[in-house]
Design an enzyme around this catalytic site. Structure first.
Site, mmCIF file in Angstrom:
data_model
loop_
_atom_site.group_PDB
_atom_site.id
_atom_site.type_symbol
_atom_site.label_atom_id
_atom_site.label_comp_id
_atom_site.label_asym_id
_atom_site.label_seq_id
_atom_site.Cartn_x
_atom_site.Cartn_y
_atom_site.Cartn_z
ATOM 1 N N ASP A 30 11.873 -1.068 -1.811
ATOM 2 C CA ASP A 30 11.406 -1.946 -0.742
ATOM 3 C C ASP A 30 12.500 -2.973 -0.433
ATOM 4 O O ASP A 30 13.135 -3.522 -1.337
ATOM 5 C CB ASP A 30 10.107 -2.659 -1.155
ATOM 6 C CG ASP A 30 9.390 -3.260 0.042
ATOM 7 O OD1 ASP A 30 8.329 -2.731 0.408
ATOM 8 O OD2 ASP A 30 9.901 -4.255 0.611
ATOM 9 N N ILE A 31 12.697 -3.254 0.843
ATOM 10 C CA ILE A 31 13.753 -4.175 1.268
ATOM 11 C C ILE A 31 13.426 -5.612 0.841
ATOM 12 O O ILE A 31 14.315 -6.451 0.714
ATOM 13 C CB ILE A 31 13.944 -4.071 2.801
ATOM 14 C CG1 ILE A 31 15.332 -4.510 3.216
ATOM 15 C CG2 ILE A 31 12.883 -4.830 3.558
ATOM 16 C CD1 ILE A 31 15.668 -4.197 4.663
ATOM 17 N N ASN A 86 -1.715 -0.220 1.905
ATOM 18 C CA ASN A 86 -2.305 -1.153 2.856
ATOM 19 C C ASN A 86 -2.720 -0.362 4.094
ATOM 20 O O ASN A 86 -1.912 0.361 4.671
ATOM 21 C CB ASN A 86 -1.288 -2.237 3.244
ATOM 22 C CG ASN A 86 -0.908 -3.111 2.059
ATOM 23 O OD1 ASN A 86 -1.758 -3.444 1.238
ATOM 24 N ND2 ASN A 86 0.364 -3.465 1.952
ATOM 25 N N GLY A 92 -2.660 -6.144 5.813
ATOM 26 C CA GLY A 92 -1.245 -6.416 5.565
ATOM 27 C C GLY A 92 -0.318 -5.269 5.888
ATOM 28 O O GLY A 92 0.880 -5.348 5.609
ATOM 29 N N GLN A 93 -0.843 -4.184 6.482
ATOM 30 C CA GLN A 93 0.062 -3.090 6.844
ATOM 31 C C GLN A 93 0.949 -3.531 8.002
ATOM 32 O O GLN A 93 0.455 -4.056 9.005
ATOM 33 C CB GLN A 93 -0.722 -1.830 7.241
ATOM 34 C CG GLN A 93 0.196 -0.634 7.495
ATOM 35 C CD GLN A 93 -0.547 0.670 7.797
ATOM 36 O OE1 GLN A 93 -1.785 0.699 7.869
ATOM 37 N NE2 GLN A 93 0.210 1.731 7.979
ATOM 38 N N HIS A 99 2.425 4.922 3.673
ATOM 39 C CA HIS A 99 3.324 4.814 2.523
ATOM 40 C C HIS A 99 2.560 4.221 1.347
ATOM 41 O O HIS A 99 1.590 3.491 1.529
ATOM 42 C CB HIS A 99 4.555 3.963 2.849
ATOM 43 C CG HIS A 99 4.202 2.629 3.426
ATOM 44 N ND1 HIS A 99 3.875 2.468 4.756
ATOM 45 C CD2 HIS A 99 4.097 1.402 2.871
ATOM 46 C CE1 HIS A 99 3.595 1.200 4.992
ATOM 47 N NE2 HIS A 99 3.708 0.521 3.853
ATOM 48 N N LEU A 100 3.049 4.526 0.146
ATOM 49 C CA LEU A 100 2.467 4.017 -1.087
ATOM 50 C C LEU A 100 3.459 3.042 -1.698
ATOM 51 O O LEU A 100 4.664 3.331 -1.749
ATOM 52 C CB LEU A 100 2.229 5.156 -2.093
ATOM 53 C CG LEU A 100 1.083 6.143 -1.857
ATOM 54 C CD1 LEU A 100 1.260 6.907 -0.562
ATOM 55 C CD2 LEU A 100 0.998 7.121 -3.020
ATOM 56 N N HIS A 101 2.954 1.897 -2.158
ATOM 57 C CA HIS A 101 3.805 0.952 -2.878
ATOM 58 C C HIS A 101 3.631 1.190 -4.374
ATOM 59 O O HIS A 101 2.501 1.155 -4.872
ATOM 60 C CB HIS A 101 3.371 -0.496 -2.616
ATOM 61 C CG HIS A 101 3.472 -0.946 -1.193
ATOM 62 N ND1 HIS A 101 4.437 -1.837 -0.762
ATOM 63 C CD2 HIS A 101 2.732 -0.651 -0.098
ATOM 64 C CE1 HIS A 101 4.257 -2.079 0.535
ATOM 65 N NE2 HIS A 101 3.241 -1.380 0.961
HETATM 66 P P1 5GP Z 1 3.168 -2.503 4.483
HETATM 67 O O1 5GP Z 1 3.025 -3.978 4.606
HETATM 68 O O2 5GP Z 1 3.195 -1.819 5.834
HETATM 69 O O3 5GP Z 1 2.209 -1.867 3.529
HETATM 70 O O4 5GP Z 1 4.565 -2.272 3.799
HETATM 71 C C1 5GP Z 1 5.757 -2.205 4.494
HETATM 72 C C2 5GP Z 1 6.833 -2.496 3.490
HETATM 73 O O5 5GP Z 1 8.040 -1.990 3.995
HETATM 74 C C3 5GP Z 1 7.054 -3.979 3.211
HETATM 75 O O6 5GP Z 1 6.896 -4.225 1.818
HETATM 76 C C4 5GP Z 1 8.484 -4.246 3.696
HETATM 77 O O7 5GP Z 1 9.177 -5.136 2.865
HETATM 78 C C5 5GP Z 1 9.082 -2.857 3.679
HETATM 79 N N1 5GP Z 1 10.104 -2.597 4.679
HETATM 80 C C6 5GP Z 1 10.037 -2.930 6.001
HETATM 81 N N2 5GP Z 1 11.136 -2.494 6.640
HETATM 82 C C7 5GP Z 1 11.910 -1.889 5.701
HETATM 83 C C8 5GP Z 1 13.181 -1.238 5.764
HETATM 84 O O8 5GP Z 1 13.828 -1.136 6.800
HETATM 85 N N3 5GP Z 1 13.673 -0.733 4.597
HETATM 86 C C9 5GP Z 1 12.973 -0.821 3.427
HETATM 87 N N4 5GP Z 1 13.547 -0.276 2.351
HETATM 88 N N5 5GP Z 1 11.779 -1.418 3.333
HETATM 89 C C10 5GP Z 1 11.252 -1.944 4.463
#
Ligand code: 5GP
Length: 115
Positions: A30-31, A86, A92-93, A99-101
């Protein structure tokens, strides 16, 4: 594929380091990590949200869970990790490509569902 940042990552349009890749998914760091280990498991098929998955995605969803377990083992966190999806902006998505964290490497409060 999907027209999101993750669609571009899985297609290679945005170059990324894959920690893991197979026929159906990739894993990246994750970034903006929320824990020492924060990895995203991203299916190559672009399903916007979990609730948008259909019966034909059943095998893919199972595959993602198995892949997440294997990746957790590969990362050395198989004894203690959380898997989070999410679903929807209210939860919070922010990227509408399923995707899975995988979250690990910090203390988890007992009894909490997340965080
Ligand atoms: P969500 O909030 O949709 O469940 O998770 C999206 C996740 O993607 C966040 O934790 C965010 O930090 C990560 N993310 C967003 N853009 C990028 C990217 O360009 N590269 C990477 N590696 N992670 C990203």
């Amino acid at each position: 594929m999907s027209d999101t940042i993750f669609g571009k990552i899985v297609s290679g349009e945005i170059p990324s380091e894959f920690l893991y890749e197979d026929e159906h998914c990739v894993a990246i760091n994750d970034i903006s990590p929320q824990a020492p280990v924060h990895v995203l498991v991203i299916p190559k098929k672009g399903i916007p949200r979990l609730v948008d998955a259909q019966i034909e995605d059943q095998d893919l969803l199972g595959h993602l869970l198995l892949a997440a377990g294997n990746i957790a083992e590969q990362l050395g966190v198989a004894e203690a990790f959380r898997l989070i999806i999410n679903n929807g902006s209210g939860a919070g998505q922010t990227v509408f490509h399923l995707h899975l964290h995988i979250i690990a490497g910090r203390e988890f409060a007992e009894g909490h569902m997340a965080g």
